[in-house]
Enzyme design. Structure first.
Site, mmCIF file in Angstrom:
data_model
loop_
_atom_site.group_PDB
_atom_site.id
_atom_site.type_symbol
_atom_site.label_atom_id
_atom_site.label_comp_id
_atom_site.label_asym_id
_atom_site.label_seq_id
_atom_site.Cartn_x
_atom_site.Cartn_y
_atom_site.Cartn_z
ATOM 1 N N ASP A 1 0.951 -1.298 0.012
ATOM 2 C CA ASP A 1 -0.052 0.072 0.028
ATOM 3 C C ASP A 1 0.877 1.248 0.048
ATOM 4 O O ASP A 1 2.065 1.147 0.134
ATOM 5 C CB ASP A 1 -1.044 0.027 1.251
ATOM 6 C CG ASP A 1 -0.166 -0.131 2.553
ATOM 7 O OD1 ASP A 1 0.972 0.245 2.661
ATOM 8 O OD2 ASP A 1 -0.941 -0.399 3.559
ATOM 9 N N ASP B 1 -8.406 -7.391 0.584
ATOM 10 C CA ASP B 1 -7.156 -7.700 1.588
ATOM 11 C C ASP B 1 -7.900 -7.384 2.872
ATOM 12 O O ASP B 1 -8.591 -6.346 2.772
ATOM 13 C CB ASP B 1 -5.865 -7.136 1.162
ATOM 14 C CG ASP B 1 -6.010 -5.530 1.825
ATOM 15 O OD1 ASP B 1 -6.744 -4.753 1.326
ATOM 16 O OD2 ASP B 1 -5.511 -5.415 3.040
ATOM 17 N N CYS C 1 -13.209 -28.956 5.313
ATOM 18 C CA CYS C 1 -12.022 -28.017 5.078
ATOM 19 C C CYS C 1 -10.900 -28.733 5.123
ATOM 20 O O CYS C 1 -10.778 -29.807 5.878
ATOM 21 C CB CYS C 1 -12.031 -26.889 6.126
ATOM 22 S SG CYS C 1 -10.704 -25.871 5.899
ATOM 23 N N CYS D 1 -7.727 -27.579 5.257
ATOM 24 C CA CYS D 1 -6.759 -26.905 5.666
ATOM 25 C C CYS D 1 -6.087 -27.955 6.962
ATOM 26 O O CYS D 1 -6.811 -28.945 7.398
ATOM 27 C CB CYS D 1 -6.816 -25.709 6.651
ATOM 28 S SG CYS D 1 -7.739 -25.660 8.036
ATOM 29 N N CYS E 1 -8.019 -28.085 10.392
ATOM 30 C CA CYS E 1 -9.286 -29.004 10.172
ATOM 31 C C CYS E 1 -9.057 -30.449 10.000
ATOM 32 O O CYS E 1 -9.518 -31.430 10.629
ATOM 33 C CB CYS E 1 -10.101 -28.581 9.033
ATOM 34 S SG CYS E 1 -11.105 -26.928 9.705
ATOM 35 N N HIS F 1 -6.644 -21.681 9.419
ATOM 36 C CA HIS F 1 -7.982 -22.245 8.878
ATOM 37 C C HIS F 1 -8.709 -20.719 8.368
ATOM 38 O O HIS F 1 -9.299 -20.920 7.187
ATOM 39 C CB HIS F 1 -8.764 -22.422 10.101
ATOM 40 C CG HIS F 1 -10.033 -22.864 9.707
ATOM 41 N ND1 HIS F 1 -10.580 -23.805 8.626
ATOM 42 C CD2 HIS F 1 -11.146 -22.047 9.951
ATOM 43 C CE1 HIS F 1 -11.968 -23.606 8.515
ATOM 44 N NE2 HIS F 1 -12.381 -22.612 9.367
#
Lengths: 385, 385
Positions: free
Chosen positions: B92, B265, B303, B305, B308, B334
């Site tokens: 930014d 974002d 999920c 990930c 999980c 997660h």
């Protein structure tokens, strides 16, 4: 067949390579056990510990007793079902933390009453309760309830305490019911050779699957500590694993492995990592030092850990300064890998009959020309110097 | 060939799937960018971000300007050489943090003077300086220096500020020298339709490789925010990526993707994770809640990930209660994966021409019967409801 068989596979002087079988897999010794105090090695995922070659994790009975409580862990499948690490676990007996963290209220023949450091609750820990908690937690290796006297302590206190520890060992054994857990006895005796000898001999009469050398690394001089390790490893049976509790400085591992110690644990590599320091063959790098802010080199040349393979010291120094949690995580990962690589190299040197060369090369990088006498003497006693 | 080509590959109503080429790889939009404030996504290793499908990381010019300083990052190879993430970066302009974090001292036509929140140093940020810093940091996507007025602001202030932002955009473009960085312009105008329209139209006259919708998600009602997103995406050119800054709530992503927004974002998924909450299709689970202490289910059924796949809610709730840093790490992982899976599912739904079904199914799980009007209206305006 005994699920806790221990085989010595190679020897060099008094050092040895062993294989310890547990219900959750076999591990190679000597090995270092990362400490997962509350069922979590701070900041590290089990998959990362597996990737760096961790073999056994240690959890603290005291912390898990207070939170989330042993019955809850049992209901969730014990440590193996609860905490994501599927390999072997070891739990301590809780005694050490009661004395160092709890607000102790009373210690007597029955056990210890202490006040939780979390909420002030009064909690009683006895040999029977410690074993019941450890059975609920379900670690593969569990420890007898002992008293670890502070250093220095008067001889009379050491003596009374070691006798009580022996009676507590007997009660611990009687209380134990699960055949899939191996109970280790802990020898005490401070740094008094006669008491240490008596405690060790009385402990091994119980014919246990493993023995711990307790009450050391609590502030005594290195000479005194290694005199006790030397004495203990001469007395302990050759065919059982030996665990030097709370030891994690690389130089201590090299000296103790030379005397035939098989298991180690310590919060040192992760705690010093969170505080911004990295273990390297020369000692320790304090990443807060400004000289690292433009240093592109990895923490340790030749290290195969993710941290060293991915980041330079400059970035890690930046993270430490900025208070970014990733800094402590990446340093902890490296520091544990550093200790694992040290034990791996030691195993190879023992197999190849050159542990003396290994220890001298270690000393050259770690100490330069000024090898401390305690180190040389421990190695000499082990037949390596 | 332009290193920043953007191709729209599929459309459903006003939603689209695109491919944005950068010097550090091509990425698929719509996508969510994890925020690595000081060059580190808090607690997560780049390899873990890669494993969950992160494509672009965002770093804050303000934070890196203060520490470790742009020249140091440049000397270490820019963000790509410094921080271990080899894919595309976005920085930014620093303007937003100057106003929200710095002790601002003066804002005028020239730029902003502020006091560092770290050491009180007075620092001047101008369009020229912001671009110079971003060139030193070396991100692929960089942002023009803008002023983001607070909500609410008087119309006269919004107007003066957007005019200044346009002059600063012109100066940002003039200051820019590196051809391997794409400068995005930022449209402002608050929630005033006329000013928002003017700012957007004046900004796109610069024919930039991408455009950001700025000054939203700063406290205004959702209706007002999405009216501006709707208006903006109608005015912005179809063949350039559109970035809605600071937006990260799942429901906002679904509504904005339906209107043709490509990039997002927000610190929300990692910050809320560190605070003990998990994103799930129904909303958010607060792991501090006692009901999770015995819940063996994963955070989110289905999920993929690591969190999980490895841990139950009971363990995560324990970590959060015990203040173990691993809790925040696993929840952050997660939560980011949750947002990445959301954009992946959105891309597939767009490719298959069923974004309306996707959004309705999302709304059914997230809102039940009470779908908020702003959500339905945004989806209807996008041609999906």
């Amino acid at each position: 067949m005994d699920p806790f068989r221990f085989q010595v596979e190679a020897r060099a002087g008094r050092a040895r390579v062993g294989r310890l079988f547990t219900p959750h897999g076999a591990v190679e010794t000597p090995l270092f056990m990362p400490v997962g105090t509350a069922g979590s090695v701070k900041g590290l995922m089990p998959k990362d510990l597996e990737a760096i070659g961790s073999q056994v994790l240690l959890a603290n009975t005291y912390h898990l007793l207070l939170r989330p409580g042993p019955e809850r862990v049992r209901a969730l499948g014990g440590l193996h079902g609860f905490a994501g690490w599927k390999g072997p676990w070891l739990t301590d007996s809780g005694g050490f933390q009661v004395m160092s963290l709890g607000h102790m209220r009373r210690i007597d023949e029955e056990g210890v009453v202490f006040q939780s450091h979390l909420d002030g609750r009064l909690i009683k820990l006895t040999p029977e309760r410690s074993i019941a908690v450890q059975e609920a937690l379900g670690a593969d290796l569990i420890m007898a309830f002992d008293e670890c006297p502070p250093y220095p302590s008067p001889r009379e206190y050491l003596e009374a305490s070691l006798e009580r520890t022996l009676r507590w060992l007997e009660r611990s054994l009687k209380a134990k019911t699960r055949p899939d857990q191996a109970l280790f006895g802990i020898a005490q005796g401070g740094t008094d050779p006669e008491l240490r000898r008596r405690s060790t001999l009385e402990t091994i009469r119980f014919d246990l699957p493993g023995y711990a050398i307790g009450g050391l690394a609590v502030g005594e001089p290195k000479e005194a500590m290694f005199a006790m390790v030397e004495l203990s490893t001469r007395l302990l049976p050759e065919d059982r694993p030996r665990y030097l509790m709370g030891v994690g400085h690389p130089e201590d591992l090299v000296a103790a492995m030379g005397l035939g110690v098989d298991l180690f644990d310590c919060v040192y590599p992760t705690r010093t990592g969170r505080f911004g320091s990295a273990l390297v063959p020369e000692g320790r790098l304090n990443l807060k030092n400004a000289r690292f802010l433009e240093d592109r080199r990895p923490l340790e040349e030749g290290c195969d850990c993710y941290t060293c393979q991915t980041f330079g010291r400059a970035y890690l120094a930046h993270l430490v300064r900025a208070g970014e949690m990733l800094g402590g995580i990446l340093l902890s990962l490296h520091n544990l890998r550093h200790l694992h690589r040290l034990t791996e190299a030691a195993r190879q040197a023992i197999r190849e009959g050159r542990y003396g060369d290994f220890a001298r090369e270690f000393a050259r990088r770690r100490f330069g020309r000024e090898v401390p006498p305690w180190f040389r003497e421990a190695l000499a006693a082990g037949g390596h110097w």
